[in-house]
Design an enzyme around this catalytic site. Structure first.
Site, PDB file in Angstrom:
ATOM      1  N   THR A 195       0.800  -1.220   0.000  1.00 17.61           N
ATOM      2  CA  THR A 195       0.000   0.000   0.000  1.00 17.61           C
ATOM      3  C   THR A 195       0.830   1.265   0.000  1.00 17.61           C
ATOM      4  O   THR A 195       0.483   2.251  -0.650  1.00 17.61           O
ATOM      5  CB  THR A 195      -0.935  -0.006   1.232  1.00 17.61           C
ATOM      6  OG1 THR A 195      -1.589  -1.269   1.303  1.00 17.61           O
ATOM      7  CG2 THR A 195      -1.970   1.077   1.137  1.00 17.61           C
ATOM      8  N   CYS A 196       1.942   1.261   0.730  1.00 20.58           N
ATOM      9  CA  CYS A 196       2.755   2.467   0.842  1.00 20.58           C
ATOM     10  C   CYS A 196       3.325   2.926  -0.474  1.00 20.58           C
ATOM     11  O   CYS A 196       3.599   4.109  -0.658  1.00 20.58           O
ATOM     12  CB  CYS A 196       3.896   2.235   1.826  1.00 20.58           C
ATOM     13  SG  CYS A 196       3.387   2.562   3.487  1.00 20.58           S
ATOM     14  N   PHE A 197       3.537   1.981  -1.385  1.00 18.82           N
ATOM     15  CA  PHE A 197       4.172   2.329  -2.659  1.00 18.82           C
ATOM     16  C   PHE A 197       3.225   2.143  -3.846  1.00 18.82           C
ATOM     17  O   PHE A 197       3.649   2.194  -4.996  1.00 18.82           O
ATOM     18  CB  PHE A 197       5.431   1.478  -2.858  1.00 18.82           C
ATOM     19  CG  PHE A 197       6.450   1.685  -1.764  1.00 18.82           C
ATOM     20  CD1 PHE A 197       7.284   2.781  -1.780  1.00 18.82           C
ATOM     21  CD2 PHE A 197       6.542   0.782  -0.707  1.00 18.82           C
ATOM     22  CE1 PHE A 197       8.212   2.983  -0.770  1.00 18.82           C
ATOM     23  CE2 PHE A 197       7.470   0.975   0.312  1.00 18.82           C
ATOM     24  CZ  PHE A 197       8.312   2.082   0.276  1.00 18.82           C
ATOM     25  N   TYR A 238       1.894  -2.551   4.356  1.00 19.78           N
ATOM     26  CA  TYR A 238       2.121  -1.117   4.260  1.00 19.78           C
ATOM     27  C   TYR A 238       3.554  -0.816   3.881  1.00 19.78           C
ATOM     28  O   TYR A 238       3.866   0.252   3.466  1.00 19.78           O
ATOM     29  CB  TYR A 238       1.781  -0.426   5.578  1.00 19.78           C
ATOM     30  CG  TYR A 238       0.313  -0.529   5.928  1.00 19.78           C
ATOM     31  CD1 TYR A 238      -0.617   0.263   5.264  1.00 19.78           C
ATOM     32  CD2 TYR A 238      -0.131  -1.432   6.891  1.00 19.78           C
ATOM     33  CE1 TYR A 238      -1.969   0.179   5.559  1.00 19.78           C
ATOM     34  CE2 TYR A 238      -1.487  -1.520   7.194  1.00 19.78           C
ATOM     35  CZ  TYR A 238      -2.398  -0.717   6.542  1.00 19.78           C
ATOM     36  OH  TYR A 238      -3.734  -0.788   6.838  1.00 19.78           O
TER      37      TYR A 238
END
Length: 517
Positions: free
Chosen positions: A485-487, A517
């Site tokens: 999700t973070c990237f 994440y």
């Protein structure tokens, strides 16, 4: 190439200058005529001015001519805003040709100089994306100025004491323990003076370098904590799909101020604020005073209750006190005035009760939150925003273009081929057949939010293989897609059929825990 209309100098500009020179009475009559126009005719006036401005900019720039045209657009903009129902959307005044970083920086520097011509004096021509770029330009220039001052100071100090020069970081860096994220987040930010620097996060015991991913990870988890009902910070409002402040007496103003700071940091650092606040909050953040009319939009159920109380007509024993059985407390038993739990609401004091309740909902805690937000977001660029635009920049947009998402998606590894592998072809066929709700769930699964950031959506699809430890007992078709999700990364397995891909993708976007994440 945009051509300047032949009659610009001979007819259009002289006509506009005469219009702008009308006395107040005559100008109001003209405004009423503009208000009566159908949207198509009104839009044609805006478009004529816009095209002339662009044409002048593309040839020999004449400040006086452009200023006259902008003032005409400003007049039309004010007419549009004065209507009970706008003739056209405010976005029809946008000039997308100005949304270029170099153009905006040049214009921003002119604006700051105050004596020079600047489009910033006519903010209605800037889209939300353009204003977001202006905000980034403002932050970068302020950092550059601080660095120059710091550099001079450190050089002087080095010369005086014979010490080695050391430049302090231009970033605001907080060290967070992942298992104490909420507590550390609150504690680390309380006493920070300069909150306007780029924000970075370092998780204690982890090696991750914050190049947006770690910061986004932090905010995703922090927002989850803020939305946790046990924190009693925010509450869902009945009949409407948004959150408001709980104003619970157990939550201090200092806590709401810190929450406001973090929301400001998210906005300033390009992180989507995945908290569904209503438009009225953004009006407040831009300095507007909220009124009873705003309460109707924020909490329509409470507004109706107060209206019923205000209009109640007493009849014999059916008094306000006997019928409503209220004291000066909220539905959550928070006292509205000192000793409020011992003061009954009666006919003679019901207006005081209503005013106190409205003030409590619209100002208690909200003022503290706004104070924290404005400690971070105090740039003069924010004065250029409409509430709708700040809301879009902070919370993202629902103006989806799924075909554009397919065009801008990047691929890595064996998926990064000129001729797309069949699993990628299948993926997009499956994706475009998903319902709107499922597509939004996919966005949340892969990016952490169902809305699109103002700077645009980026998605990367990369291969994922089965775990060697699973052996032959587990097929590739048994795995679900995985999201980082973070990237904004989707890890997709090389499924053996489109039907399998569809089944596993639908399972993944509805399953908690199949993302990292």
């Amino acid at each position: 190439m945009v051509l300047i209309p032949e009659n610009l100098d001979s007819l259009l500009l002289p006509f506009i200058e005469k219009l702008l020179a009308l006395d107040e009475y005559s100008s109001r009559i003209l405004d009423r005529w503009y208000q009566s126009l159908e949207s198509g005719f009104f839009l044609a006036l805006i478009e004529k001015c816009r095209k002339c401005i662009i044409a002048i900019m593309a040839s020999i720039f004449c400040e006086q001519d452009v200023t006259s045209l902008l003032k005409m657009m400003e007049k039309l903009y004010k007419v549009n805003e004065s209507c009970a129902e706008s003739i056209v959307s405010f976005s029809e005044f946008y000039m997308p040709e100005l949304c270029i970083a170099e153009v905006l920086e040049f214009d921003y520097r002119n604006w700051v100089a105050t004596e020079r011509f600047s489009f910033c004096c006519y903010p209605f021509v800037f889209s939300t994306k353009a204003k977001a770029l202006l905000l980034q330009i403002d932050m970068n220039l302020r950092i550059d100025e601080e660095n120059i001052v710091d550099d001079i100071f450190m050089r002087n100090l080095a010369a005086l004491w014979g010490i080695e020069e050391q430049m302090e970081s231009t970033c605001l860096i907080v060290n967070i323990r992942r298992d104490h994220l909420f507590e550390d987040a609150i504690k680390k930010i309380e006493d920070v003076e300069n909150l306007k620097r780029p924000f970075r996060v370092k998780f204690v015991g982890e090696d991750g370098i914050d190049e947006r991913g770690v910061r986004k990870d932090f905010f995703l988890h922090l927002f989850e904590e803020l939305l946790d009902p046990k924190r009693k910070l925010l509450r869902p409002c009945e009949e409407v799909d948004h959150l408001w402040f709980s104003c619970d007496e157990c939550v201090s103003d200092d806590m709401y101020r810190v929450v406001g700071i973090y929301c400001g940091l998210a906005v300033n650092n390009g992180v989507v604020l995945d908290m569904n606040f209503p438009l009225e909050l953004y009006k407040k953040l831009l300095g507007a005073d909220l009124t009873r009319l705003d309460l109707k939009q924020i909490d329509p159920v409470l507004d109706r209750k107060l209206q019923i109380l205000a209009e109640f007509v007493e009849n014999g024993e059916n008094t306000v006190e006997n019928t409503f059985c209220r004291d000066f407390t909220t539905d959550a038993s928070t006292e509205l005035i000192e000793n409020g739990k011992n003061i009954a609401v009666a006919a003679e004091n019901r207006n005081d009760y209503i005013n106190a309740y409205v003030d409590h909902v619209l100002h208690k805690s909200v003022d503290a939150f706004a104070n924290g937000f404005q400690r971070v977001c105090d740039s003069k660029v924010f004065k250029l925003y409409r509430p709708e635009e700040l809301m879009e920049m902070a919370g993202g947009s629902k103006n989806y273009d799924w075909r554009e998402l397919e065009k801008v998606t990047r691929y890595t590894g064996e998926y990064n081929l000129t001729r797309k592998p069949k699993v990628i072809v299948w993926f997009w066929k499956v994706f475009h057949c998903l319902s709107q709700d499922e597509k939004e769930e996919f966005l949340r699964f892969t990016t952490g939010s169902s809305k699109i950031p103002i700077q645009g959506l980026e998605l990367t699809i990369q291969p994922k293989m089965k775990n060697e430890s699973d052996g032959d007992a587990v097929s590739i078709n048994d795995y679900l897609p995985f999201a980082r999700t973070c990237f904004n990364i989707l890890e997709l397995l090389p499924y053996e059929s489109k039907a399998t891909l569809k089944t596993q993708l639908k399972k993944a976007i509805k399953t908690e825990g199949f993302h990292a994440y």
